[in-house]
Write a protein that holds these residues in place. Structure first.
Motif, PDB file in Angstrom:
ATOM      1  N   GLN B   9       9.820  28.251 -81.987  1.00  0.00           N
ATOM      2  CA  GLN B   9       9.733  28.067 -80.539  1.00  0.00           C
ATOM      3  C   GLN B   9       9.747  26.563 -80.265  1.00  0.00           C
ATOM      4  O   GLN B   9       9.028  25.798 -80.904  1.00  0.00           O
ATOM      5  CB  GLN B   9       8.445  28.691 -80.019  1.00  0.00           C
ATOM      6  CG  GLN B   9       8.436  28.831 -78.512  1.00  0.00           C
ATOM      7  CD  GLN B   9       7.067  29.188 -77.987  1.00  0.00           C
ATOM      8  OE1 GLN B   9       6.069  28.660 -78.457  1.00  0.00           O
ATOM      9  NE2 GLN B   9       7.027  30.074 -77.013  1.00  0.00           N
ATOM     10  N   VAL B  10      10.577  26.161 -79.328  1.00  0.00           N
ATOM     11  CA  VAL B  10      10.743  24.729 -79.024  1.00  0.00           C
ATOM     12  C   VAL B  10      10.693  24.512 -77.512  1.00  0.00           C
ATOM     13  O   VAL B  10      10.932  25.441 -76.747  1.00  0.00           O
ATOM     14  CB  VAL B  10      12.096  24.201 -79.570  1.00  0.00           C
ATOM     15  CG1 VAL B  10      12.137  24.247 -81.081  1.00  0.00           C
ATOM     16  CG2 VAL B  10      13.268  24.973 -78.980  1.00  0.00           C
ATOM     17  N   PRO B  11      10.417  23.293 -77.061  1.00  0.00           N
ATOM     18  CA  PRO B  11      10.459  23.031 -75.618  1.00  0.00           C
ATOM     19  C   PRO B  11      11.845  23.378 -75.050  1.00  0.00           C
ATOM     20  O   PRO B  11      12.858  23.137 -75.710  1.00  0.00           O
ATOM     21  CB  PRO B  11      10.186  21.520 -75.523  1.00  0.00           C
ATOM     22  CG  PRO B  11       9.382  21.218 -76.740  1.00  0.00           C
ATOM     23  CD  PRO B  11       9.946  22.117 -77.814  1.00  0.00           C
ATOM     24  N   SER B  12      11.877  23.943 -73.859  1.00  0.00           N
ATOM     25  CA  SER B  12      13.142  24.325 -73.233  1.00  0.00           C
ATOM     26  C   SER B  12      14.076  23.126 -73.169  1.00  0.00           C
ATOM     27  O   SER B  12      13.630  21.991 -72.995  1.00  0.00           O
ATOM     28  CB  SER B  12      12.902  24.823 -71.813  1.00  0.00           C
ATOM     29  OG  SER B  12      12.027  25.900 -71.848  1.00  0.00           O
ATOM     30  N   ASP B  28       2.572  17.638 -74.169  1.00  0.00           N
ATOM     31  CA  ASP B  28       3.049  19.006 -74.357  1.00  0.00           C
ATOM     32  C   ASP B  28       2.217  20.042 -73.604  1.00  0.00           C
ATOM     33  O   ASP B  28       2.325  21.228 -73.849  1.00  0.00           O
ATOM     34  CB  ASP B  28       3.160  19.351 -75.847  1.00  0.00           C
ATOM     35  CG  ASP B  28       1.897  19.044 -76.617  1.00  0.00           C
ATOM     36  OD1 ASP B  28       0.876  18.730 -75.968  1.00  0.00           O
ATOM     37  OD2 ASP B  28       1.928  19.107 -77.853  1.00  0.00           O
ATOM     38  N   TYR B  33       8.666  26.676 -72.904  1.00  0.00           N
ATOM     39  CA  TYR B  33       9.201  26.843 -74.260  1.00  0.00           C
ATOM     40  C   TYR B  33      10.252  27.948 -74.301  1.00  0.00           C
ATOM     41  O   TYR B  33      10.238  28.871 -73.488  1.00  0.00           O
ATOM     42  CB  TYR B  33       8.076  27.187 -75.242  1.00  0.00           C
ATOM     43  CG  TYR B  33       7.155  26.031 -75.522  1.00  0.00           C
ATOM     44  CD1 TYR B  33       7.426  25.145 -76.558  1.00  0.00           C
ATOM     45  CD2 TYR B  33       6.022  25.822 -74.740  1.00  0.00           C
ATOM     46  CE1 TYR B  33       6.588  24.078 -76.820  1.00  0.00           C
ATOM     47  CE2 TYR B  33       5.177  24.751 -74.993  1.00  0.00           C
ATOM     48  CZ  TYR B  33       5.455  23.878 -76.039  1.00  0.00           C
ATOM     49  OH  TYR B  33       4.632  22.821 -76.294  1.00  0.00           O
ATOM     50  N   ASP B 122      13.578  20.439 -81.538  1.00  0.00           N
ATOM     51  CA  ASP B 122      12.495  19.459 -81.405  1.00  0.00           C
ATOM     52  C   ASP B 122      12.562  18.391 -82.508  1.00  0.00           C
ATOM     53  O   ASP B 122      12.972  17.271 -82.261  1.00  0.00           O
ATOM     54  CB  ASP B 122      11.125  20.143 -81.290  1.00  0.00           C
ATOM     55  CG  ASP B 122      10.862  21.145 -82.407  1.00  0.00           C
ATOM     56  OD1 ASP B 122      11.708  21.301 -83.304  1.00  0.00           O
ATOM     57  OD2 ASP B 122       9.779  21.780 -82.384  1.00  0.00           O
TER      58      ASP B 122
END
Lengths: 328, 260
Positions: B9-12, B28, B33, B122
């Motif tokens: 899972q990564v930041p959008s 953060d 995400y 990321d």
């Protein structure tokens, strides 16, 4: 020895020019740190490439000639490179961060219990301390990375991080270095390289390219950008996600896995400017970017930029272009 | 065919990133995400292979509690169950240290194929799938644009993307670890039924206590000391004003450039 070792990349008997970027990084570090510089060339029957490399400033070119290295496999290259490293005991191993290096260098590093510092864009040397700069978040942010490891330290540099043309000439000694490889150790069977035949659109000759990226949000919205392309009598291009989604055909893709273009004007609409895209268009004479994120990396290379909503700006731009054309 | 798909899972991608006060990482707290994009293609590829050959698709994700969103997305699309490696001691390590934790879990689980996305949005290490192959003693191939499991399920053919439009097929014996490139399929959307079914599926939690990794093996060998926005190499002239004003100014510039 305890110097710097650069990995020279060849495939099918041709040197990848990006190797010179890694050699240049090695030349600079070797001068600054007072370390010797060697280059390792792996392959089978690639003596002429070794001679070519020997015209650059370095101490030694190690030619690793082995039939199991004729075709690239991650197994063969990582096993061979590991033996080279064990033999030469370098402090640093430098590689260009190509698709081939990405395929075997993490494996090579892990096999030695090492952590590859991958895809660096530059380095800093302060009081003998080496720090690497990597891009994170798709090039939006730079990170200074410190090393907490013993030799050998493996570092790969992004294509374009150094100017390969600046590599210093000189004369290096070519030495053969043998490695032991057996057919059973090579678990992968490579087949012939090929290109997809359906590349029907040639954007390399385009004078003006209007290129569209993820910011366009949906397939229906592509029409907005097509209108702009028509108004400018431009060809339409795209970043990878647009083609992945099937919104435009694959032959419109610009970037590391698509076409490399150099138009007079490149108008990037809703493109953030990830490195994979930038390598395909950075040589445009003029780059104009429209993007809502002022920190998008595309603005690092654009000559002109408009920060804002493309859904307002592009239609306004079409209108102004039509007006200008009507006025002649 | 048992396929482990590693999902991050990564930041959008359209999240506006800000740097924290100490300059050591991004802020953060309020980030949105998503599933790392190539990982979504990896999930789809695994599901398509399972639909053809039968077997099991297991999602494996490392990260804090929030990554359950990414895990559930995979389960809703049709993955059978999931493993969530969740321990603060495992966050923000380098690729090697994280892969060591994942390799131990995946090794115990057993597999025919491991799929990972080719790199994460990321950190962008682009290494995890390859390191997993090495640590688990299986061959690996990267940047796959097609994956074909061969008859008898003893080997797999992988179409690897090279640079400048070139491709190459490689044949690997199974088990193997393959990193997946975006665009090799069309990821499906989860159906309502899929979302309902996912609620009954197992998500097994693994913490550091379940692993036999020494502190030394988990010590990162590279650390981010400082983050910053890149210094612009070129002076970009930003055209301001309303959309109409900016458009008019740009047209003037285009005339000067003689493209109009």
């Amino acid at each position: 020895m305890s110097g710097i070792l650069v990995f020279a990349e060849q495939r099918e008997g041709k040197l990848n020019r990006v190797t010179y970027e890694a050699v240049l990084a090695g030349q600079r570090l070797s001068a600054q740190m007072g370390l010797s510089l060697s280059v390792a060339l792996l392959g089978f029957g690639v003596d002429t490439i070794a001679q070519e490399l020997a015209t650059k400033k370095a101490n030694t070119i190690y030619l690793v000639n082995n039939e199991h290295l004729q075709s690239y496999t991650p197994d063969g290259f990582s096993l061979a490179m590991r033996q080279v490293i064990q033999e030469l005991q370098p402090k640093y191993v430098l590689l260009a961060h190509t698709y081939l290096v990405r395929d075997f260098a993490p494996k090579l590093a892990a096999s030695m219990g090492k952590s590859l510092i991958a895809d660096c864009v530059s380095y800093k040397l302060e009081e003998g301390n080496l720090t690497l700069v990597r891009q994170i978040f798709q090039g939006k942010i730079n990170a200074d990375v410190s090393i907490h490891d013993s030799a050998p330290i493996l570092i790969s540099f992004q294509a374009g991080a150094f100017r390969g043309d600046d590599v210093e000439s000189g004369s290096a000694e070519v030495k053969a270095l043998s490695v032991k490889l057996s057919a059973e150790e090579i678990r992968l069977q490579p087949q012939e390289l090929f290109r997809e035949a359906k590349q029907s659109v040639d954007l390399t000759q385009s004078k003006i390219i209007v290129s569209v990226g993820r910011g366009i949000k949906s397939q229906e919205n592509i029409a907005i950008v097509e209108k702009l392309a028509t108004a400018l009598e431009a060809d339409i291009g795209a970043s990878r996600p647009i083609c992945d989604s099937g919104w435009l055909p694959m032959d419109r893709q610009i970037g590391s896995s698509g076409q490399t273009v150099a138009p007079k004007l490149y108008l990037a609409v809703g493109i953030s400017g990830a490195i994979q895209h930038v390598v395909g268009m950075k040589n445009a004479s003029a780059i104009v970017a429209i993007n809502k994120d002022a920190n998008a990396p595309i603005f690092d290379i654009a000559d002109l930029g408009i920060v804002g909503d493309l859904f307002e700006i592009v239609p306004a731009l079409v209108e102004e272009i039509e007006k200008a054309k009507a006025e002649g | 065919m048992k396929i482990i798909v590693c999902v991050k899972q990564v930041p959008s991608r359209d999240a506006i990133l800000r740097i924290n006060e100490t300059g050591t990482w991004i802020q953060d707290r309020d980030l949105a995400y998503d599933v790392n994009e190539p990982d979504a293609y990896a999930v789809e590829e695994a599901l398509q292979i399972k639909e053809k050959l039968g077997g099991e698709v297991v999602i494996c994700s490392l990260g804090p509690d929030r990554v359950q969103m990414a895990i559930k997305e995979g389960l809703s699309k049709g993955a059978d169950r999931a493993i969530h490696i969740c321990d603060p001691a495992l966050d923000n390590l380098d690729a090697l240290a994280q892969a060591r934790a994942m390799a131990e879990v995946i090794g115990k689980e057993g597999f025919d194929l491991i799929f990972t996305g080719l790199q994460s949005d990321d950190y962008g290490f682009a290494q995890t799938g390859v390191i997993l192959g090495e640590l688990l003693g299986v061959p690996s191939a990267t940047i796959a644009m097609a994956v074909e499991v061969q008859e008898g399920e003893k080997s797999v053919r992988v179409k690897r993307e090279l640079e400048a439009g070139w491709f190459q097929w490689y044949k690997l014996p199974l088990p193997a670890s393959i990193t997946i490139q975006s665009g090799l399929n069309q990821p499906r959307y989860a159906t309502l039924k899929g979302i309902m079914n996912a609620k009954k599926k197992e998500i097994r939690k693994v913490t550091l206590a379940d692993l036999s990794l020494s502190r030394e093996l988990l010590t990162p060998k590279q650390k981010i000391e400082r983050v910053s926005f890149p210094v612009k190499s070129k002076k970009t002239e930003i055209i301001d004003g309303s959309a109409k004003e900016a458009a008019a100014k740009l047209v003037t510039k285009l005339k000067q450039m003689r493209v109009l």
